[in-house]
Design an enzyme around this catalytic site. Structure first.
Site: not given
Ligand code: S3P
Length: 450
Positions: A101, A129, A174, A176, A327, A354, A358
């Site tokens: 992701g 997702r 998030s 991400q 996580d 996720k 989870r």
């Molecule tokens: C991550 C952000 C998290 C995390 C993922 C890694 C990242 O996700 O769960 O394993 O490296 O930016 P979300 O941003 O969707 O919470």
């Protein structure tokens, strides 16, 4: 790679004390970002300690497809010759992000303000997702996205020819989403502003500043307001990736619940936006000692000594801590099963989107292993059975989710009867040496006949 071909059933059994040094792999979040930012710089970025799990290897392959030269020169040692901000070329095939992701979402952001078209896909987990959380803000820059129902992969992004900067209030906590917006903002003129109500991991901000971008964060009543000036020339860096606290969580948790254990986990990243698990474990009564705190490559790190903790007690985890340990809830719920009393985890609905749902994956597995749990849309509650009190003796589904797999293997090291997995293959996405490392500490994990 879209998922491993053949399931790898595994079993963990009651293990002797875990002892020794656990050299966990490089941080997954920082590894993805090192490759992407290296590819967006002009010149050669050198990376040491890169996580060589499948998720990150898929991002390395993607960066090659967008025109960067990416070379592995030794164990965890990589060199990237970047193409500069706005310099990505159009890939000539589908970008397969496997299970990752973070990989797919950050790369979509990084290419969305360049006038090229790219199609993304991944394994069954990634294809299920939600991607609307990324494509919605990318549309504001002028990019267009064409995906399956619900914005799911496979999905094509047509990058904006004339990108405009964006001011975006993230509707979800998030990193991400935040990172996709900031990476898109790199090739938009003017200032892109991202506002997040809750602090999420800040590696993108730290690393962008390290690569020479003008980026600053203000703490306001609205939340964290992050302002990035677009179209910088990113300067290549030498990056030493710290070890991943999210991977460290597994040997740490196993040592807490396996009688007599004493394990040292050296050099782990302790960025405060990632370290919530350790605060939580200490509140539960865990014997954790941080030694030699120091800073490396702009990130706080320390060596963590962990010992078997027979008097763990359940707690209510503050929901405002969720982003800093998002996580780690699966492995926390395993530790909670060996505590006295109830552990209440609220404000965790992001766990439902996720690599697997989870909350559901842990709840069903724990129930099968004889642990009483309760859940609602945003909550997981585990009723602890005390040290050595978890029956075990069942097979758990891992649902293409590495953290679910490692969590149940750790549980099986301390339960009365063995714990099996339908498929331990997903472990390789983030922690390829997991079985060997845990066996070296004294754990008993076997691969079973399929
Ligand atoms: C991550 C952000 C998290 C995390 C993922 C890694 C990242 O996700 O769960 O394993 O490296 O930016 P979300 O941003 O969707 O919470």
């Amino acid at each position: 790679m879209s998922g491993h071909a053949t399931p790898i059933p595994m079993t963990a059994r009651a293990s002797g004390p875990l002892n020794g040094v656990a050299e966990v792999p490089g941080d997954k979040s920082i590894s993805h970002r090192s490759l992407i930012l290296g590819a967006l710089s002009v010149g050669e970025t050198r990376i040491s300690g890169l996580l060589e799990g499948q998720d990150v290897l898929d991002t390395a392959a993607a960066m090659r497809a967008f025109g960067a030269t990416v070379e592995r020169v030794g164990d965890g040692e990589w060199r990237i010759r970047g193409v500069g901000v706005g310099g990505f070329c159009e890939p000539d095939n589908v970008i397969d992000c496997g299970n990752a992701g973070t990989g797919v979402r950050l790369i979509m952001g990084a290419m969305a303000t360049t006038p090229i078209t790219a199609t993304f896909s991944g394994d069954a987990s990634l294809r299920s997702r939600p991607m609307g959380r990324i494509t919605d803000p990318l549309a504001l820059f002028g990019a267009r996205a064409y995906g399956r129902r619900g914005g799911r992969l496979p999905l094509t992004i047509v990058g904006a020819a004339d990108p405009v900067p964006v001011r975006y209030v993230s509707p979800v906590p998030s990193a991400q989403v935040k990172s996709a917006v900031l990476l898109a903002g790199l090739n938009a003129p003017g200032e892109t502003v991202l506002i997040e109500a809750e602090a999420t991991r800040d590696h993108t901000e730290r690393m962008l500043a390290g690569f020479g971008a003008s980026i600053f964060t203000e703490i306001t009543p609205e939340g964290r307001v992050i302002t990035l000036r677009g179209q910088p020339e990113l300067r290549p860096q030498a990056i030493a990736v710290p070890r991943d606290p999210s991977s460290a969580a597994f040997p740490v948790a196993a040592a807490l619940i396996v009688e007599g254990s004493d394990v040292l986990v050296p050099n782990i990243g302790l960025n405060p936006t990632r370290a919530g698990l350790f605060d939580t474990l200490r509140e539960m009564g865990a014997d954790l000692v941080f030694e030699n705190p120091r800073e490396e490559g702009g990130e706080p790190v320390a060596d963590l000594r962990v010992r078997f903790s027979p008097t763990l007690r359940g707690i209510e985890v503050p929901p405002e801590r969720a982003a800093s340990m998002i996580d780690e809830y699966p492995i926390l719920s395993v530790v909670a099963a060996f505590a006295e009393g109830t552990t209440i985890m609220r404000g965790v609905k992001e766990l439902r989107v996720k690599e697997s749902d989870r909350i559901d994956a842990m709840a069903r597995g724990l129930e099968a292993l004889g642990v009483r749990v309760e859940e609602d849309a945003d909550t997981l509650i585990v009723h602890g059975m005390g040290p050595g009190g978890v029956p075990g003796g069942a097979t758990c589904e891992t649902r293409l989710d590495h953290r679910i797999a490692m969590s149940f293997l750790c549980l099986g090291m301390a339960s009365k009867r063995p714990v099996s997995l339908d498929d331990g293959g997903p472990v390789a996405t983030s922690f390829p040496g997991f079985e060997g490392l845990m066996a070296g500490l004294g754990a008993t994990i076997s691969r079973d006949e399929g």
